[in-house]
Design a protein around this motif. Structure first.
Motif, PDB file in Angstrom:
ATOM      1  N   SER A 262       0.828  -1.203   0.000  1.00 18.23           N
ATOM      2  CA  SER A 262       0.000   0.000   0.000  1.00 18.23           C
ATOM      3  C   SER A 262       0.866   1.258   0.000  1.00 18.23           C
ATOM      4  CB  SER A 262      -0.909   0.005   1.227  1.00 18.23           C
ATOM      5  OG  SER A 262      -1.725   1.148   1.243  1.00 18.23           O
ATOM      6  N   ILE A 263       0.686   2.093  -1.007  1.00 24.80           N
ATOM      7  CA  ILE A 263       1.408   3.364  -1.102  1.00 24.80           C
ATOM      8  C   ILE A 263       0.524   4.504  -0.609  1.00 24.80           C
ATOM      9  CG2 ILE A 263       2.469   5.019  -2.699  1.00 24.80           C
ATOM     10  CD1 ILE A 263       3.201   2.630  -4.482  1.00 24.80           C
TER      11      ILE A 263
ATOM     12  N   LYS B  15       2.256   9.598  -8.939  1.00 19.91           N
ATOM     13  CA  LYS B  15       1.732   9.704  -7.572  1.00 19.91           C
ATOM     14  C   LYS B  15       0.776  10.881  -7.375  1.00 19.91           C
ATOM     15  CE  LYS B  15       4.421   8.479  -4.214  1.00 19.91           C
ATOM     16  NZ  LYS B  15       5.485   8.457  -3.164  1.00 19.91           N
ATOM     17  N   PRO B  16       1.111  12.108  -7.797  1.00 19.88           N
ATOM     18  CA  PRO B  16       0.164  13.207  -7.550  1.00 19.88           C
ATOM     19  C   PRO B  16      -1.157  13.058  -8.301  1.00 19.88           C
ATOM     20  CG  PRO B  16       2.019  13.931  -8.919  1.00 19.88           C
ATOM     21  CD  PRO B  16       2.370  12.587  -8.380  1.00 19.88           C
ATOM     22  N   PHE B  17      -1.122  12.426  -9.467  1.00 23.42           N
ATOM     23  CA  PHE B  17      -2.361  12.228 -10.229  1.00 23.42           C
ATOM     24  C   PHE B  17      -3.235  11.176  -9.563  1.00 23.42           C
ATOM     25  CE2 PHE B  17       0.882  13.592 -13.331  1.00 23.42           C
ATOM     26  CZ  PHE B  17       0.305  14.795 -13.704  1.00 23.42           C
ATOM     27  N   TYR B  18      -2.610  10.117  -9.043  1.00 27.67           N
ATOM     28  CA  TYR B  18      -3.360   9.118  -8.290  1.00 27.67           C
ATOM     29  C   TYR B  18      -3.920   9.726  -6.999  1.00 27.67           C
ATOM     30  CZ  TYR B  18      -1.870   5.093 -11.140  1.00 27.67           C
ATOM     31  OH  TYR B  18      -1.691   4.185 -12.146  1.00 27.67           O
ATOM     32  N   GLN B  19      -3.139  10.566  -6.358  1.00 26.36           N
ATOM     33  CA  GLN B  19      -3.578  11.190  -5.115  1.00 26.36           C
ATOM     34  C   GLN B  19      -4.822  12.047  -5.350  1.00 26.36           C
ATOM     35  OE1 GLN B  19      -2.311  10.899  -1.886  1.00 26.36           O
ATOM     36  NE2 GLN B  19      -4.110  12.103  -1.323  1.00 26.36           N
ATOM     37  N   ALA B  20      -4.872  12.721  -6.483  1.00 26.82           N
ATOM     38  CA  ALA B  20      -5.985  13.621  -6.776  1.00 26.82           C
ATOM     39  C   ALA B  20      -7.239  12.889  -7.245  1.00 26.82           C
ATOM     40  CB  ALA B  20      -5.563  14.640  -7.833  1.00 26.82           C
ATOM     41  N   ALA B  21      -7.092  11.621  -7.623  1.00 32.05           N
ATOM     42  CA  ALA B  21      -8.219  10.871  -8.182  1.00 32.05           C
ATOM     43  C   ALA B  21      -9.047  10.205  -7.096  1.00 32.05           C
ATOM     44  CB  ALA B  21      -7.705   9.820  -9.162  1.00 32.05           C
TER      45      ALA B  21
END
Length: 357
Positions: free
Chosen positions: A168-169, A246-252
């Motif tokens: 898990s990230i 990572k930042p795109f996954y974080q925002a989704a």
């Protein structure tokens, strides 16, 4: 505890799934306490590859006997005769061989080849079929990515390995979902781009806002019709690697897997689904056989028909039902923490081939 580990890549390159997996497996075996004798080097570096194979052969001649041999297959057929000679030698020495057979695209011309096959494509297909015959005689266990792939082969002993991630990230547990969605991967009819864009055109048709971040190679952007490129809800990004993503996954809030349903995609399982898992994202995916088995088995999201309207309905359902979203997010986190790790995959191989875990 020692194993001989044969790969067909140069370590240090993490640009594709076929290069990432062998390196993650190497680290997993080491984490479990195994001493790993490693053979690496790309096939097309013929002189270097031959030298690396000869070094392993000499090592065996010196009396070294690993508990087992594990092989990660190349992208395509085995090109160099020295590799097959080495595997025959390992077999004669009584060392068990486990071989991960990663793909079968060469048996699906109707999906991957448009028009007549080129001489090169004919040669690759013929070499691939020879590899199949070779492995039927040489490998103790042929590992396949999924159960559904087994019907296309007749290896004496076939097993599947659990899909694996690095843990898990990020997590969406406790997150109140908005409506931001992300797709990372190829752009074409086969990858389901038409389904994806059609679904989001429907979702945004009535004044509702469902923004989509589409991450792809710059060279593939030309497939996307200009009318969609101008839509305010579509954000096209060119990025690769977990740190960049990572930042795109974080925002989704939600990850998407719209791939076209066909015979090949029914037995394939994309590494992208595991990356979505690592970043804690629930998913909506087309109901290809193994994809459906994976998503529904984990309870990590919803599956839909290969149809824009049904895809849109499932996206809307999971993002507007907070209880459903919370359950999927929790299941995703659990799945990324145990049962789907690289070490789980390595443990199974060790049990199968050496009785040591």
């Amino acid at each position: 505890m020692q194993l001989l580990y044969i790969t067909y890549i140069d370590f240090g390159n993490f640009q594709s799934g076929s290069s990432v997996r062998p390196q993650m497996m190497y680290e997993a075996f080491r984490e479990l306490g195994w001493e790993v004798k490693l053979l690496q080097t790309q096939q097309n570096k013929r002189a270097q590859r031959r030298a690396a194979v000869e070094e392993i052969s000499r090592w065996l001649d010196e009396g070294n006997r690993p508990d087992f041999c594990y092989v990660e297959s190349p992208s395509g057929p085995i090109f160099n005769l020295c590799d097959k000679i080495l595997l025959r030698k390992i077999r004669r020495l009584g060392i068990k061989i486990g071989y991960f057979y990663r793909d079968a695209a060469f048996r699906f011309d109707n999906i991957f080849i448009k028009g007549q096959k080129t001489p090169k494509q004919h040669a690759i297909a013929a070499m691939s079929e020879l590899d199949v015959k070779f492995l039927e005689r040489t490998a103790d266990i042929v590992y396949l990515p999924t159960k559904s792939m087994a019907k296309y082969f007749s290896f004496p002993c076939m097993m599947t390995l659990p899909p694996a991630c690095s843990g898990s990230i990020q997590s969406k547990v406790g997150h109140t979902p908005g409506r931001s969605c992300i797709y990372v991967g190829g752009v074409s009819k086969r990858y389901g781009t038409d389904i994806l864009l059609g679904a989001f055109d429907l979702l945004n048709a009535d004044g509702e806002e469902y923004p989509l971040t589409l991450v792809c190679r710059e060279s593939e952007t030309g497939y996307i019709p200009q009318e969609y490129c101008e839509k305010p809800w579509l954000h096209i990004v060119h990025a690769s690697g977990k740190e960049s993503l990572k930042p795109f996954y974080q925002a989704a809030d939600l990850a998407l897997y719209p791939i076209e349903k066909n015979d090949y995609n029914d037995f394939a399982l994309s590494v992208k689904l595991l990356e979505y898992l690592e970043f804690g994202l629930p998913v909506v995916a087309v109901d290809c056989t193994e994809t459906k088995r994976f998503v529904e088995g984990l309870g990590s999201g919803l599956v839909c028909r290969s149809d824009p309207a049904d895809f849109a309905d499932k996206v809307r359902e999971i993002l507007t039902d907070t209880s459903l979203y919370a359950l999927c997010a929790l299941n995703v986190q659990k799945a990324a923490q145990s049962g789907n790790l690289w070490t789980d995959r390595a443990k199974q191989i060790a049990r199968d081939l050496s009785q040591k875990s």
